[in-house]
Design a protein around this motif. Structure first.
Motif, mmCIF file in Angstrom:
data_model
loop_
_atom_site.group_PDB
_atom_site.id
_atom_site.type_symbol
_atom_site.label_atom_id
_atom_site.label_comp_id
_atom_site.label_asym_id
_atom_site.label_seq_id
_atom_site.Cartn_x
_atom_site.Cartn_y
_atom_site.Cartn_z
ATOM 1 N N MET A 66 -23.537 -38.520 -30.150
ATOM 2 C CA MET A 66 -24.483 -37.811 -29.293
ATOM 3 C C MET A 66 -24.105 -37.964 -27.826
ATOM 4 O O MET A 66 -24.538 -37.184 -26.985
ATOM 5 N N ILE A 94 -20.132 -31.562 -36.995
ATOM 6 C CA ILE A 94 -21.233 -31.020 -37.782
ATOM 7 C C ILE A 94 -21.428 -31.841 -39.046
ATOM 8 O O ILE A 94 -22.528 -32.235 -39.402
ATOM 9 N N ARG A 97 -22.689 -35.449 -38.167
ATOM 10 C CA ARG A 97 -24.112 -35.565 -37.845
ATOM 11 C C ARG A 97 -24.999 -35.282 -39.052
ATOM 12 O O ARG A 97 -26.170 -35.653 -39.069
ATOM 13 N N PHE A 104 -35.307 -39.807 -32.926
ATOM 14 C CA PHE A 104 -35.340 -40.125 -31.502
ATOM 15 C C PHE A 104 -36.623 -40.839 -31.101
ATOM 16 O O PHE A 104 -37.573 -40.943 -31.865
ATOM 17 N N ASN A 108 -39.454 -35.235 -31.778
ATOM 18 C CA ASN A 108 -39.026 -33.965 -31.187
ATOM 19 C C ASN A 108 -38.970 -32.856 -32.237
ATOM 20 O O ASN A 108 -37.932 -32.275 -32.490
ATOM 21 N N PHE A 110 -39.401 -29.181 -33.680
ATOM 22 C CA PHE A 110 -39.179 -27.892 -33.031
ATOM 23 C C PHE A 110 -40.490 -27.122 -32.945
ATOM 24 O O PHE A 110 -41.403 -27.361 -33.719
ATOM 25 N N ILE A 124 -28.480 -24.521 -41.498
ATOM 26 C CA ILE A 124 -27.249 -24.610 -40.701
ATOM 27 C C ILE A 124 -26.115 -25.236 -41.503
ATOM 28 O O ILE A 124 -24.961 -24.969 -41.245
ATOM 29 N N HIS A 125 -26.453 -26.054 -42.503
ATOM 30 C CA HIS A 125 -25.380 -26.639 -43.312
ATOM 31 C C HIS A 125 -25.138 -25.831 -44.582
ATOM 32 O O HIS A 125 -24.403 -26.266 -45.459
ATOM 33 N N THR B 174 -35.368 -32.050 -25.427
ATOM 34 C CA THR B 174 -35.369 -32.830 -26.665
ATOM 35 C C THR B 174 -35.131 -31.950 -27.891
ATOM 36 O O THR B 174 -34.583 -32.409 -28.877
ATOM 37 N N TYR B 175 -35.525 -30.677 -27.808
ATOM 38 C CA TYR B 175 -35.278 -29.772 -28.933
ATOM 39 C C TYR B 175 -33.778 -29.655 -29.182
ATOM 40 O O TYR B 175 -33.304 -29.662 -30.303
ATOM 41 N N GLU B 177 -31.462 -31.747 -28.268
ATOM 42 C CA GLU B 177 -30.937 -33.009 -28.771
ATOM 43 C C GLU B 177 -31.194 -33.115 -30.274
ATOM 44 O O GLU B 177 -30.304 -33.485 -31.036
ATOM 45 N N ALA B 178 -32.414 -32.773 -30.678
ATOM 46 C CA ALA B 178 -32.760 -32.863 -32.094
ATOM 47 C C ALA B 178 -31.874 -31.944 -32.920
ATOM 48 O O ALA B 178 -31.358 -32.331 -33.969
ATOM 49 N N ALA B 179 -31.666 -30.727 -32.431
ATOM 50 C CA ALA B 179 -30.874 -29.767 -33.195
ATOM 51 C C ALA B 179 -29.419 -30.221 -33.291
ATOM 52 O O ALA B 179 -28.815 -30.190 -34.365
ATOM 53 N N PHE B 180 -28.872 -30.684 -32.158
ATOM 54 C CA PHE B 180 -27.500 -31.190 -32.194
ATOM 55 C C PHE B 180 -27.398 -32.399 -33.117
ATOM 56 O O PHE B 180 -26.427 -32.560 -33.850
ATOM 57 N N GLY B 181 -28.431 -33.232 -33.066
ATOM 58 C CA GLY B 181 -28.448 -34.424 -33.911
ATOM 59 C C GLY B 181 -28.433 -34.090 -35.393
ATOM 60 O O GLY B 181 -27.963 -34.876 -36.201
ATOM 61 N N LEU B 182 -28.931 -32.922 -35.740
ATOM 62 C CA LEU B 182 -28.911 -32.498 -37.139
ATOM 63 C C LEU B 182 -27.599 -31.809 -37.497
ATOM 64 O O LEU B 182 -27.409 -31.398 -38.625
ATOM 65 N N GLY B 183 -26.727 -31.668 -36.514
ATOM 66 C CA GLY B 183 -25.436 -31.065 -36.788
ATOM 67 C C GLY B 183 -25.373 -29.578 -36.498
ATOM 68 O O GLY B 183 -24.479 -28.886 -36.975
ATOM 69 N N ALA B 184 -26.315 -29.078 -35.709
ATOM 70 C CA ALA B 184 -26.286 -27.651 -35.392
ATOM 71 C C ALA B 184 -25.242 -27.370 -34.317
ATOM 72 O O ALA B 184 -24.960 -28.226 -33.483
ATOM 73 N N THR B 189 -28.397 -23.619 -32.312
ATOM 74 C CA THR B 189 -29.497 -24.207 -31.549
ATOM 75 C C THR B 189 -30.151 -23.165 -30.664
ATOM 76 O O THR B 189 -31.373 -23.028 -30.616
ATOM 77 N N ILE B 193 -33.603 -22.197 -32.394
ATOM 78 C CA ILE B 193 -34.565 -23.176 -31.862
ATOM 79 C C ILE B 193 -35.027 -22.791 -30.457
ATOM 80 O O ILE B 193 -36.218 -22.671 -30.192
#
Lengths: 265, 289
Positions: A66, A94, A97, A104, A108, A110, A124-125, B174-175, B177-184, B189, B193
């Motif tokens: 990150m 991808i 992660r 976090f 957070n 959506f 997305i996966h 933070t949205y 960050e969350a999306a990137f954290g899920l691998g988007a 994103t 999102i």
């Protein structure tokens, strides 16, 4: 409270999931991580503690890269997860992660419905396409975080209308649904009240049977309650790492002892 | 003592300015309404609203606003269809993709775009865009709805881009960050999102863009051909509500039927813009929550 500090097995038998070798991280000229060498065992809860600004969150955010999002952050060294150095250029972020999920500090969720919050990751996966399968995955995700009974009739509601605790649980479900191996938690309870905190901790104890959990916390009692292993960090260095029991009762370093007994922090 | 009087004076001055604005808006509306109501003493309101002919100097005169209303709607829809995708895409680029220096350059360029006088755009339309469209589509004349739509789209772009950009930037980090954290990926994103989270702001931007387009006069008067007939397509000459008022007001006798009819057109325009701004306002407020 159930005391969970009993260590059941010899640490040598437990497989290492995350290993760092001489990990350094710079924000511009500031050295935020200083030669960190850590071996985090699998299928356990590892807590990283230390005073604020000691680099514990920074270390955690290295494990799923990150820190790539932070401008002028430069990482040196090696982070080996399941045999691969994830700092290599060709790492598939991808996939990484997906395997190493993150929860976090502030929940957070959506600005979408509960259903779509959970579906996003699957989509997305490209994990599932069939509607029924998606629904099953969502149900099992919510069941694992004990939300299914509360929310099964309002999956179309906006996730931001939930309580903070529900939102944080949903964030955990959102990670779990992707079937990760490792879940990183960056002070997951700091926005929650004490009772919600205890309930989330309870959840973490259940999840440790299936996943490797790494939790960063400034709350020493929390670390003592939930973790099997603890690492203490100070000024970017990993001062000590060992079984939680040992760190809290018989620390090897003077600095750790001072921190744990509350001389600074 | 002196200070207290001073405070009072300043306070009442500010209060007065605030009240004046409200009073002015109210008076303008009353003024429009009064003169337009005079028309309906002499001319039936049904024929005004649903009449298919606008022939103010024929004998007897006809004041049907359907052709003008359709003219405005055609040009506006054309402009919106053209400028919304471009505007939202440009806002996405500025807010999320462009590196810092390019962001600044683009933002100032867009401000310059907003400051081009509409008569200059009209001029470009007459000299270049009109003939270009005539040759490309093989039309009888380049002075048609499409020419107006294109230029109006150009005029609405700055409004749409800057409000959209604000809406996108306002989405909590933070949205992301969350999306990137899920691998988007960045695109996933942005599309799945950030765009939905900014949707109220984007709708507000579009509504304000529509408001800008529908009220614009100079450009449409210069390039749309000014034919008050029901247009069959956007490629034909047409005339909007605004151009009718601006073009005919100078020729009417004060107090005549024609004069009042133009006021009534003004009221229709007023109501349309008012509704659009109201919707935009509601969306903006929802976006702020």
């Amino acid at each position: 409270m159930v005391n969970f500090m009993v260590s059941l097995s010899n640490p040598m038998e437990i497989e290492t999931t995350i290993e760092t070798k001489n990990l350094n991280l710079y924000y511009g000229d500031f050295r935020a991580l200083n030669d960190v060498n850590i071996k985090i065992p699998g299928r356990n809860v590892t807590a990283i503690i230390g005073p604020s600004g000691c680099g514990k969150s920074t270390l955690l955010r290295c494990f799923n890269r990150m820190n790539d999002l932070t401008e002028n952050a430069k990482v040196q060294g090696k982070i080996i997860i399941e045999g691969n150095n994830i700092l290599e250029l060709e790492t598939d972020l991808i996939f990484l992660r997906k395997k190493v999920g993150m929860v976090f500090q502030r929940p957070n969720v959506f600005d979408l419905s509960i259903y779509n919050n959970l579906k996003f990751g699957l989509r997305i996966h490209r994990m599932l396409s069939d509607k029924d399968h998606i629904m099953q995955a969502i149900q099992s995700g919510l069941e694992q975080v004990n939300l299914w009974q509360e929310l099964k009739d309002k999956l179309r509601k906006n996730a931001r209308s939930l309580t903070l605790e529900q939102q944080q649980r949903l964030c955990i479900a959102r990670v779990i649904i992707l079937k990760p191996d490792i879940i990183l938690l960056d002070e997951p309870c700091s926005a929650l009240d004490p009772i919600a905190t205890l309930r989330i901790e309870e959840l973490l104890r259940i999840l440790r049977q299936q996943y490797t959990l790494v939790i960063v916390t400034h709350n020493m009692q929390q670390a003592a309650r939930v973790s099997d292993y603890t690492g203490f960090m100070y000024l970017g260095q990993l001062i000590e790492f060992g079984e939680t029991n040992q760190i809290f009762t018989n620390p090897g370093e003077k600095l750790t002892e001072n921190y744990i007994s509350g001389y600074f922090g | 003592m002196f200070r207290r009087i001073n405070e009072k004076i300043i306070e009442s001055c500010i209060k007065l300015s605030g009240l004046l604005v409200i009073i002015f808006v109210f008076l303008i509306f009353l003024f429009l309404l009064k003169d337009s109501i005079s028309l309906f003493g002499q001319y039936p309101i049904g024929q005004f609203l649903f009449g298919r002919n606008w022939l103010p100097i024929s004998e007897p005169p006809k004041f049907g606003i359907v052709p003008l209303l359709l003219g405005s709607i055609y040009v506006t829809i054309g402009a919106i269809v053209i400028c919304v995708p471009f505007g939202v895409a440009a806002a996405m680029f500025i807010a999320e993709v462009a590196p810092g220096y390019l962001k600044h350059v683009l933002k100032s360029l867009i401000e310059i775009l907003a400051s081009i006088p509409s008569v200059v755009l009209g001029f470009i339309g007459i000299v270049w865009l009109g003939p270009f469209l005539r040759n490309t589509f093989g039309l009888k004349t380049g002075m048609c709805g499409l020419t107006g739509s294109l230029l109006l789209a150009f005029m609405a772009l700055p409004t749409i881009i800057s409000i959209c950009e604000d809406a996108l930037v306002g989405v909590p980090r933070t949205y992301k960050e969350a999306a990137f954290g899920l691998g988007a990926t960045h695109w996933q994103t942005l599309w799945r999102i950030i765009l939905p989270a900014a949707s109220s702001g984007i709708i507000a931007a579009v509504m304000l863009g529509i408001g800008r387009v529908i009220g614009e006069t100079m450009v449409v008067m210069m390039v749309t051909g000014n034919a008050p007939v029901i247009p069959k397509s956007i490629l034909e000459p047409l005339r909007t509500l605004t151009a009718t008022i601006a073009g005919e007001m100078g020729e009417t006798v004060g107090g005549s039927e024609h004069y009042f009819a133009l006021f009534a057109v003004g009221v229709v325009l007023f109501i349309i813009t008012f509704m659009i701004n109201l919707v935009a306002d509601v969306c903006m407020r929802r976006a702020k929550k």
